[in-house]
Write a protein that holds these residues in place. Structure first.
Motif, PDB file in Angstrom:
ATOM      1  N   ALA A  69       0.830  -1.205   0.000  1.00 35.33           N
ATOM      2  CA  ALA A  69       0.000   0.000   0.000  1.00 35.33           C
ATOM      3  C   ALA A  69       0.862   1.251   0.000  1.00 35.33           C
ATOM      4  O   ALA A  69       0.516   2.270  -0.611  1.00 35.33           O
ATOM      5  CB  ALA A  69      -0.924   0.001   1.216  1.00 35.33           C
ATOM      6  N   GLN A  70       2.013   1.219   0.664  1.00 38.11           N
ATOM      7  CA  GLN A  70       2.897   2.384   0.683  1.00 38.11           C
ATOM      8  C   GLN A  70       3.640   2.561  -0.632  1.00 38.11           C
ATOM      9  O   GLN A  70       4.065   3.659  -0.963  1.00 38.11           O
ATOM     10  CB  GLN A  70       3.906   2.259   1.826  1.00 38.11           C
ATOM     11  CG  GLN A  70       3.293   2.476   3.184  1.00 38.11           C
ATOM     12  CD  GLN A  70       4.329   2.370   4.288  1.00 38.11           C
ATOM     13  OE1 GLN A  70       5.492   2.050   4.031  1.00 38.11           O
ATOM     14  NE2 GLN A  70       3.910   2.624   5.509  1.00 38.11           N
ATOM     15  N   ALA A  71       3.805   1.499  -1.397  1.00 34.65           N
ATOM     16  CA  ALA A  71       4.554   1.571  -2.648  1.00 34.65           C
ATOM     17  C   ALA A  71       3.753   2.225  -3.768  1.00 34.65           C
ATOM     18  O   ALA A  71       4.318   2.583  -4.801  1.00 34.65           O
ATOM     19  CB  ALA A  71       4.989   0.169  -3.073  1.00 34.65           C
ATOM     20  N   GLN A  72       2.452   2.380  -3.597  1.00 36.21           N
ATOM     21  CA  GLN A  72       1.620   2.990  -4.627  1.00 36.21           C
ATOM     22  C   GLN A  72       1.918   4.479  -4.721  1.00 36.21           C
ATOM     23  O   GLN A  72       2.135   5.156  -3.726  1.00 36.21           O
ATOM     24  CB  GLN A  72       0.134   2.786  -4.296  1.00 36.21           C
ATOM     25  CG  GLN A  72      -0.280   1.341  -4.189  1.00 36.21           C
ATOM     26  CD  GLN A  72      -0.164   0.610  -5.507  1.00 36.21           C
ATOM     27  OE1 GLN A  72      -0.439   1.183  -6.554  1.00 36.21           O
ATOM     28  NE2 GLN A  72       0.264  -0.631  -5.456  1.00 36.21           N
ATOM     29  N   GLU A  73       1.934   4.988  -5.952  1.00 38.18           N
ATOM     30  CA  GLU A  73       2.178   6.407  -6.167  1.00 38.18           C
ATOM     31  C   GLU A  73       0.840   7.141  -6.274  1.00 38.18           C
ATOM     32  O   GLU A  73      -0.050   6.734  -7.000  1.00 38.18           O
ATOM     33  CB  GLU A  73       2.969   6.627  -7.456  1.00 38.18           C
ATOM     34  CG  GLU A  73       4.390   6.144  -7.376  1.00 38.18           C
ATOM     35  CD  GLU A  73       5.157   6.474  -8.643  1.00 38.18           C
ATOM     36  OE1 GLU A  73       4.737   7.395  -9.369  1.00 38.18           O
ATOM     37  OE2 GLU A  73       6.146   5.804  -8.887  1.00 38.18           O
ATOM     38  N   ASN A  74       0.753   8.216  -5.552  1.00 34.48           N
ATOM     39  CA  ASN A  74      -0.443   9.049  -5.617  1.00 34.48           C
ATOM     40  C   ASN A  74      -0.142  10.263  -6.482  1.00 34.48           C
ATOM     41  O   ASN A  74       0.366  11.262  -6.023  1.00 34.48           O
ATOM     42  CB  ASN A  74      -0.874   9.495  -4.218  1.00 34.48           C
ATOM     43  CG  ASN A  74      -1.357   8.324  -3.388  1.00 34.48           C
ATOM     44  OD1 ASN A  74      -1.844   7.358  -3.932  1.00 34.48           O
ATOM     45  ND2 ASN A  74      -1.219   8.419  -2.083  1.00 34.48           N
TER      46      ASN A  74
END
Length: 80
Positions: free
Chosen positions: A17-22
């Motif tokens: 979940a932290q690896a996703q780019e927003n």
């Protein structure tokens, strides 16, 4: 074994979940509207001779509750 698998699963999903780019860019359009304030003048004339009565109404089931809460001689406490 089960606890180790659940800890690894929670860590894996957290890291994923932290690896996703927003990279969502939200643009807001601003619109300017003119507002005209109008202050209405309300004139009220107080009549000193006028009297108002506030009424207090009993509960609509008051008579029914009163009749159901009757007391008999058998209800009284007896002293030995």
């Amino acid at each position: 074994m089960k606890t180790i698998l659940t800890i690894l699963f929670i860590l894996f999903t957290g890291l994923f979940a932290q690896a996703q780019e927003n990279t969502v860019n939200v643009k807001v359009e601003v619109t300017i509207e003119t507002v005209v304030l109008v202050t209405p003048t309300i004139e009220s004339v107080l009549n000193a001779k006028e009297t108002k009565v506030a009424r207090l109404y009993m509960d609509k089931n008051y008579k029914v509750k009163k009749e159901l809460s009757f007391a008999t001689k058998a209800n009284k406490s007896k002293l030995a």
